[in-house]
Design an enzyme around this catalytic site. Structure first.
Site, PDB file in Angstrom:
ATOM      1  N   VAL A 105       0.717  -1.051  -8.769  1.00  0.00           N
ATOM      2  CA  VAL A 105       1.750  -2.019  -8.390  1.00  0.00           C
ATOM      3  C   VAL A 105       2.605  -1.490  -7.238  1.00  0.00           C
ATOM      4  O   VAL A 105       3.192  -2.259  -6.482  1.00  0.00           O
ATOM      5  CB  VAL A 105       2.644  -2.349  -9.613  1.00  0.00           C
ATOM      6  N   LYS A 106       2.664  -0.149  -7.089  1.00  0.00           N
ATOM      7  CA  LYS A 106       3.579   0.453  -6.114  1.00  0.00           C
ATOM      8  C   LYS A 106       3.171   0.196  -4.663  1.00  0.00           C
ATOM      9  O   LYS A 106       3.972   0.385  -3.753  1.00  0.00           O
ATOM     10  CB  LYS A 106       3.672   1.959  -6.352  1.00  0.00           C
ATOM     11  N   ASP A 107       1.918  -0.240  -4.448  1.00  0.00           N
ATOM     12  CA  ASP A 107       1.508  -0.578  -3.076  1.00  0.00           C
ATOM     13  C   ASP A 107       2.427  -1.645  -2.485  1.00  0.00           C
ATOM     14  O   ASP A 107       2.724  -1.641  -1.286  1.00  0.00           O
ATOM     15  CB  ASP A 107       0.070  -1.116  -3.050  1.00  0.00           C
ATOM     16  N   ALA A 155       5.838  -0.064  -1.537  1.00  0.00           N
ATOM     17  CA  ALA A 155       5.654   0.963  -0.514  1.00  0.00           C
ATOM     18  C   ALA A 155       5.559   0.328   0.873  1.00  0.00           C
ATOM     19  O   ALA A 155       6.232   0.750   1.824  1.00  0.00           O
ATOM     20  CB  ALA A 155       4.400   1.783  -0.811  1.00  0.00           C
TER      21      ALA A 155
END
Length: 326
Positions: free
Chosen positions: A43-45, A48
């Site tokens: 999910v952090k894409d 970021a």
């Protein structure tokens, strides 16, 4: 011809997948927002890329610069992919409790990785918070991301994850359940969904050793709540600015053992090879089952991929050493 101009254009629009076996005792429809379909497998894409784009737009991140961030692994991966495409250097500062796979993966995509001790105070100069800040001050043309307090983190989920869940459920979602670390996902998705329908309940998954649940219920930051824990990617010993407690209806805490055991069960019973925080999240859903009726639609977000945990939660020798399985 249909193609993405670079890997960053494949971020988002992840599927919703129904859970079947593990949720048999829950009357509601339980759907996983399956974030491993992002190119960095988490999910952090989303945040970021958003944090980088916003820093480029206002001049904090300059051409040829160095991106520096303290990460439990997944944000670092998302930042590293964007750094490759956009031509930046990447330094990831990571705590030593994170899996070896996470460190290896970050190095595989060209990041410099600095490993710091976990069991020190956040303001200790050796902590990964302090080390990343110091490196940003010492490195020429550097930008310190600070995902904990960077508002672009929450904004990414308000602009993408929340609207996707609303559209995919045809507006029928009644509960959103997600592990809380930096707070960007729960706060961004929660704000969007509550604007669409104030009756939607937003539940955070916390871990023992973290301050969130007690702080939410009492307003007290209790340092006695803080102690080392094994679960990766959720819980904090600080209060990140991205945690908007006003959009959160409640927290449930999941033990390290339950999080690890349910990480294995998701793989073996649902065919979902996902990470440690997903195990915590689905156990949290089961703990909350009395809140759900047969007409409810519960969406639980699965953060990252099982490949990050092959040496830990998916290794029976490691599980036995922790006392999690016989």
């Amino acid at each position: 011809m249909e193609y993405a101009k670079n890997i960053l254009e494949t971020i988002g629009n992840t599927p919703l997948v129904k859970l079947n076996k593990l949720t048999q005792e829950i009357p509601a429809l339980v759907l996983a927002k399956y974030e491993t379909f992002n190119p960095g497998n988490s999910v952090k894409d989303r945040m970021a890329l958003k944090m980088i784009e916003d820093a480029e737009a206002d001049g904090r991140l300059k051409p040829g610069g160095t991106i520096i961030e303290g990460t439990s692994g997944n944000t670092g991966m998302g930042l590293a992919l964007a750094a490759i495409v956009k031509g930046y250097k990447m330094i990831c500062v990571i705590a030593d409790k994170q899996s070896k796979e996470k460190v290896d993966i970050l190095r595989a995509v060209g990041s410099e990785v600095i490993v710091c001790p976990t069991n020190v105070e956040p303001d200790d100069p050796r902590s990964y918070y302090s080390t990343s800040k110091r490196l940003a001050e010492e490195t020429p043309n550097a930008w310190y991301v600070n995902q904990y307090d960077n508002p672009s983190n929450t904004k990414a989920h308000y602009e993408t994850t929340g609207p996707e869940i609303w559209e995919q459920t045809d507006g029928k979602i009644t509960h959103f359940v997600v592990g809380v670390g930096t707070g960007g996902t729960i706060s961004g998705v929660g704000k969007y969904l509550k604007e669409k329908n104030p009756n939607i309940k937003i539940w955070g998954i916390d871990t023992y050793g973290s301050v969130f649940k007690k702080y939410h219920e009492t307003g007290i930051f209790d340092e006695k709540e803080i102690y080392p824990y094994i679960t990766e990617g959720i819980g904090e010993d600080i209060l990140p600015k991205n945690v908007n407690f006003e959009v959160i209806d409640g927290f449930t805490k999941v033990t390290d053992k339950d999080a690890a055991v349910y990480t294995q069960r998701l793989a073996k019973e649902e065919g979902m090879f996902v990470g440690n925080s997903a195990g915590a999240a689905i156990k949290g859903v089961l703990q909350l089952k009395e809140h759900f009726t047969k007409d409810d639609v519960v969406v639980v977000l699965f953060h990252d991929h099982g490949s990050r945990y092959v040496g830990k939660m998916f290794n029976d020798d490691w599980m036995k050493a922790q006392g999690f399985i016989e």
